[in-house]
Design an enzyme around this catalytic site. Structure first.
Site, PDB file in Angstrom:
ATOM      1  N   ASP A   1       0.899  -1.022   0.474  1.00  0.00           N
ATOM      2  CA  ASP A   1       0.053  -0.075   0.415  1.00  0.00           C
ATOM      3  C   ASP A   1       0.793   1.264   0.041  1.00  0.00           C
ATOM      4  O   ASP A   1       1.532   1.061  -0.827  1.00  0.00           O
ATOM      5  CB  ASP A   1      -1.077   0.055   1.131  1.00  0.00           C
ATOM      6  CG  ASP A   1      -2.256   0.763   0.891  1.00  0.00           C
ATOM      7  OD1 ASP A   1      -2.287   1.918   0.553  1.00  0.00           O
ATOM      8  OD2 ASP A   1      -2.773   0.134   1.366  1.00  0.00           O
TER       9      ASP A   1
ATOM     10  N   HIS B   1       2.354   2.403  -3.041  1.00  0.00           N
ATOM     11  CA  HIS B   1       1.049   3.367  -4.061  1.00  0.00           C
ATOM     12  C   HIS B   1       1.995   4.706  -3.499  1.00  0.00           C
ATOM     13  O   HIS B   1       1.191   5.898  -3.524  1.00  0.00           O
ATOM     14  CB  HIS B   1       0.356   3.327  -3.073  1.00  0.00           C
ATOM     15  CG  HIS B   1      -1.114   1.529  -3.282  1.00  0.00           C
ATOM     16  ND1 HIS B   1      -2.221   1.360  -2.413  1.00  0.00           N
ATOM     17  CD2 HIS B   1      -0.205   0.808  -3.821  1.00  0.00           C
ATOM     18  CE1 HIS B   1      -2.351   0.525  -2.673  1.00  0.00           C
ATOM     19  NE2 HIS B   1      -1.196  -0.147  -3.647  1.00  0.00           N
TER      20      HIS B   1
END
Length: 911
Positions: free
Chosen positions: A261, A288
């Site tokens: 993430d 991310h």
């Protein structure tokens, strides 16, 4: 790893002191942030397992040590040999205390969900389930309302997110994916949660495989992450790296983050604003990206991202929010950023959730990018909220190769110094990013089973090993082939002297004791040829001292096997000089002066020590022995009884009786010592092989012989070659080390075992595979520079003597250079030798005598540098060699599939 970011890209890093704040007008941490230092230790806990196991929970002893630790100090988790794993349930870090995880050690989060139950609404059993709340677990490590606490490395914390949760059929990460599919939330514990704290530090620690977010901080003032490595698979959902939330004065520097993430997500929620944030000279991989949001409703300002590389993240520089949780984001600067293989290298979006509704409008102003380069094509999203609240962005030398796919709306590109902002300005190829993408740094743990190559093994042929003698480091060539000697070829000798306890002695050629015959051989000083002493079968209860002689001596038995002729005495290191003289003085009453000197050396000592505890003590060059047994009988009666009842329930008293060093054979400096079909019996320190002055090596050769003991039972600093021998580890102790070499690092060779058999007596510890080939003898140490000591103000520096005047000590150069060398090749290894880690450290970390196993000269250099000792500057070493000398290694060994249990064999009859 590639070179670090050039100095010009570190505009907030001062050359000497790290990150320096330059005033409130600049976007960055307002503190002066320097590279952290590890606080002194208050306690050192050692691991008890090699790998995590279900049901293990070290939390009580770790928490007890943390709670007891004074402020300003640290609790260290340390490893010993292959035992490098701690497993714990939730921990709470007290104020002012640091948890330190030493190199190679991993602290694993337990996979038992019941340990993490928060008990929301009084309901237990929530952690490890799915619901609409997702707050049913306490974190693995909680930091609440602390000041000056920390977590430091260079070890690791592993959340075990990819392991099955106890009692469930899925892992934490599978649970998170199922929650995504079922549109609810997983109750997974975070790895580290910091709340309401000040000046928290993370330094050089590795964080891996968190079940949820790795590090979150909320309402924190002062947070530093320096040299931190975060590593979790790209498909592990909700595993953000570091998330500062409603916090201020945060620095993340020189760190490496790859996750499933956001690599870093800076947020400002209902708890208040986030401000003064620096992300400096760091590297992101899968994840991310460098994110701000999505919660920005608390307000965010003064953020600096400088010297960042992003390699393979989904987004690069990302600001995300929407009308359900948006707020003002201002004074954000990105400088000297390199990106590659990123779908959205620049992703600034005020409509993160397209279906969001609310009045918390995201407003992005004062956003600046300078010297930013995406080296591969990607999409650029620049989306303000509306015409009245546009994105305000200034671009200076911002290049996206490709050309990029640009989506821009409600965006005002602000001029810089009178020059209009634009993406991919004419004439600019972007900053040079060629050396800006280092590989993720993995722990380079030493190989605990280093193997020789075929070419390297040739250098360990016995004729090559035994070819050198003389000054250590400047040996001369003196070829020696003991297998060509008549002793090894089975020659029948004409004895000059005969020892027979059952016959009448004439004191001229026949004797009733071995020492009397040796004395006669030595006193016949006119002799110019080798003296042969035949020892008839029987048990000779005496000491035998062989001094340096004008002519060498051969001692041999003519019984049916080596067991038939036995020289035996009960003597150990704790014997006083007075007791020694009473027991053995008579046999040295009329010996040659050279023998009397050896006796007197031991007699005058308060305790004779290891050096004096030998049954046979040899100083003479060219000494030979064949077809006989040398036994130190100290505790042998108890030991034999113990060996017979190992599988039954021997008394603890019997097991603990072996306590003192007791040497069977001591070779002191005698060169070209040769042993054929000899049995050496003892427990601790059976065979002692050492030079006279630590600077001159000597050679010994053992062929078709048998040596037994329980710990460090073949030890010393000379060259010794063991050919076709049996080395038997006795199970008196929970752990056993066959060898304890302390060879100088400058010596060509140490101990070599070729074609040998490593056997055991079938003890419980042997069956468990808890024994080792060797540990490198760190003798005469009084302080150690290695590892960590829980002693206030402790230091150990190079000095003229080995001494400790607590808390400070000195260690001699010679002691540091006594590294210990041993090679095992073409041998048969029993199951008692630890398969994963056959070479042991010298004692446990945290002890005054600790030294880690060193497999090569590279380890020696690395360990000293890590201890703050420069071998060139403080030890006078030349430049570090390009090719590392071998200290410990194996070659072409085979292994028993079951524990080999062998009684002490009677050696075959002499030819």
């Amino acid at each position: 790893m590639k070179a670090p970011l050039p100095a010009l890209a570190r505009s907030v890093l001062a050359a000497a002191i790290g990150i320096i704040a330059s005033g409130a007008a600049h976007a960055q941490d307002s503190r002066v942030v320097r590279e952290p230092a590890l606080p002194p230790a208050c306690a050192v806990l050692t691991a008890e397992q090699a790998a995590p196991r279900i049901g293990q929970n070290d939390a009580p002893r770790i928490q007890a040590a943390l709670d007891k630790c004074p402020k300003g100090q640290s609790v260290h988790l340390a490893g010993t040999n292959e035992k490098l794993a701690f497993v714990a349930g939730p921990l709470k870090l007290p104020s002012g205390v640091t948890l330190a995880i030493d190199a190679g050690v991993t602290l694993y989060a337990s996979t038992n969900p019941r340990l993490y139950d928060r008990g929301i609404g009084g309901v237990a059993g929530t952690c490890g389930t799915l619901d609409n709340n997702g707050k049913g677990c306490v974190p693995f490590i909680s930091v609440d309302k602390t000041r000056n606490s920390g977590i430091m490395g260079p070890g690791a914390i592993d959340g075990q997110g990819g392991q099955k949760v106890d009692g469930l059929a899925e892992t934490w990460w599978q649970m998170a994916r199922r929650a995504q599919a079922e549109k609810n939330r997983q109750n997974n514990p975070r790895l580290i949660e910091i709340l309401g704290s000040e000046e928290f530090t993370m330094y050089k620690v590795a964080l891996r495989n968190s079940p949820n977010f790795h590090v979150t901080l909320s309402k924190v003032d002062g947070f530093t992450a320096w040299g931190v490595r975060i590593d979790t698979p790209h498909d592990a959902r909700n595993t953000d790296g570091i998330d500062p939330i409603s916090s201020r004065n945060v620095t993340i520097a020189h760190s490496y983050i790859r996750t499933g993430d956001d690599n870093v997500a800076i947020k400002a929620g209902n708890a208040g604003p986030t401000e003064n944030i620096s992300i400096i000279d760091s590297h992101f991989y899968t994840g991310h990206g460098m994110s701000i949001g999505s919660e920005t409703n608390g307000g965010m300002r003064r953020v600096l991202v400088d010297g960042l590389s992003l390699d393979g993240t989904t987004s690069g520089l990302r600001i995300k929010s929407d009308s359900s949780r948006g707020g003002e984001v201002s004074q954000v600067s990105y400088r000297n950023v390199c990106m590659r293989d990123i779908k959205r290298p620049i992703d600034i979006d005020t409509h993160y959730d397209k279906d969001a509704e609310g009045k918390q409008i995201p407003v992005y102003t004062g956003i600046a990018m300078e010297r930013v380069h995406a080296t591969s094509p990607g999409k650029v999203v620049l989306q303000g909220f509306d015409e009245a609240r546009p994105l305000q962005l200034a671009l200076t030398d911002v290049v996206v190769d490709g050309p990029p796919d640009v989506k821009m709306s409600f965006t005002r590109l602000m001029p810089v110094g009178g020059t209009p902002s634009r993406l991919n300005p004419p004439g600019s190829a972007g900053i040079d990013c060629k050396d800006r993408f280092p590989d993720f740094p993995l722990d380079a743990a030493p190989n605990p089973r280093p193997q020789l190559t075929k070419e390297q093994a040739k250098a360990y042929d016995y004729r090559e090993v035994l070819k050198y003698t003389g000054t250590v480091g400047a040996e001369r060539v003196d070829p020696w082939d003991p297998l060509a000697d008549p002793l090894a070829s089975g020659a029948v000798f004409k004895p000059d002297y005969i020892v027979d306890a059952a016959a009448r002695a004439d004191g001229v050629t026949s004797f009733s004791s071995v020492q009397a015959a040796v004395n006669k051989a030595v006193s016949d000083h006119a002799r110019s040829r080798r003296a042969y002493i035949l020892v008839k079968p029987g048990v000779y209860r005496e000491l035998v001292y062989v001094p340096a002689t004008a002519a060498p001596i051969t001692l041999y038995g003519d019984g049916p096997d080596a067991a038939a002729t036995r020289i035996s005495a009960n003597i150990d290191a704790a014997v006083t000089g007075e007791s020694y003289a009473k027991q053995f003085g008579a046999q040295f009453a009329a010996t040659d002066k050279s023998i009397t000197e050896m006796y007197d050396w031991a007699r005058v000592r308060p305790a004779i020590g290891t050096f004096g505890a030998a049954v046979v003590w040899v100083r003479g060059d060219g000494f030979q022995a064949r077809n006989l047994t040398i036994e130190n009988a100290f505790n042998k009666d108890v030991g034999n009884a113990r060996a017979e009842c190992v599988s039954a329930s021997c008394s603890d008293a019997a097991v603990k009786t072996v306590a003192h060093q007791a040497v069977a054979l001591r070779l002191e400096g005698g060169d070209k010592a040769q042993f054929e079909n000899v049995r050496l019996l003892g427990f601790q320190d059976t065979l002692f092989l050492h030079s006279v002055d630590h600077n001159t090596t000597a050679r010994s050769f053992f062929n078709k012989s048998y040596i037994e003991g329980d710990v460090d039972f073949i030890f010393g600093d000379t060259i010794a070659y063991f050919n076709d021998c049996e080395v038997k580890s006795l199970g008196d102790r929970p752990v056993s080390y066959a060898g304890a070499p302390d060879t100088s690092r400058h010596a060509r060779y140490g101990f070599v075992f070729n074609g040998c058999r490593f056997t055991n007596d079938g003890s419980a510890s042997a069956r468990a595979g808890q024994f080792y080939f060797a540990r490198q003898w760190f003798h005469n140490e009084r302080c150690t520079p290695y590892g960590v000591m829980a002693v206030a103000g402790y230091s150990c520096k190079v000095g003229e003597v080995d001494v400790l005047n607590s808390p400070n000590g000195t260690i001699m150069k010679r002691t540091l250079e006594s590294v210990g060398k041993m090679v095992v090749m073409n041998s048969r290894i029993g199951m008692h030798i630890n398969r994963s880690h056959p070479w042991a450290d010298w004692n446990n970390s945290g002890k005054i005598s600790y030294r880690p196993a060193q497999y090569s000269a590279d380890d020696w250099w690395k360990n000293l540098l890590a201890a703050g000792l420069d071998p060139q500057r403080e030890l006078g070493e030349a430049a570090r060699p390009a090719s590392a000398a071998i200290y410990l290694a194996e070659y072409n060994n085979s292994y028993e599939s079951t524990v080999a249990v062998a009684a002490a064999p009677a050696a075959p009859a002499a030819p």
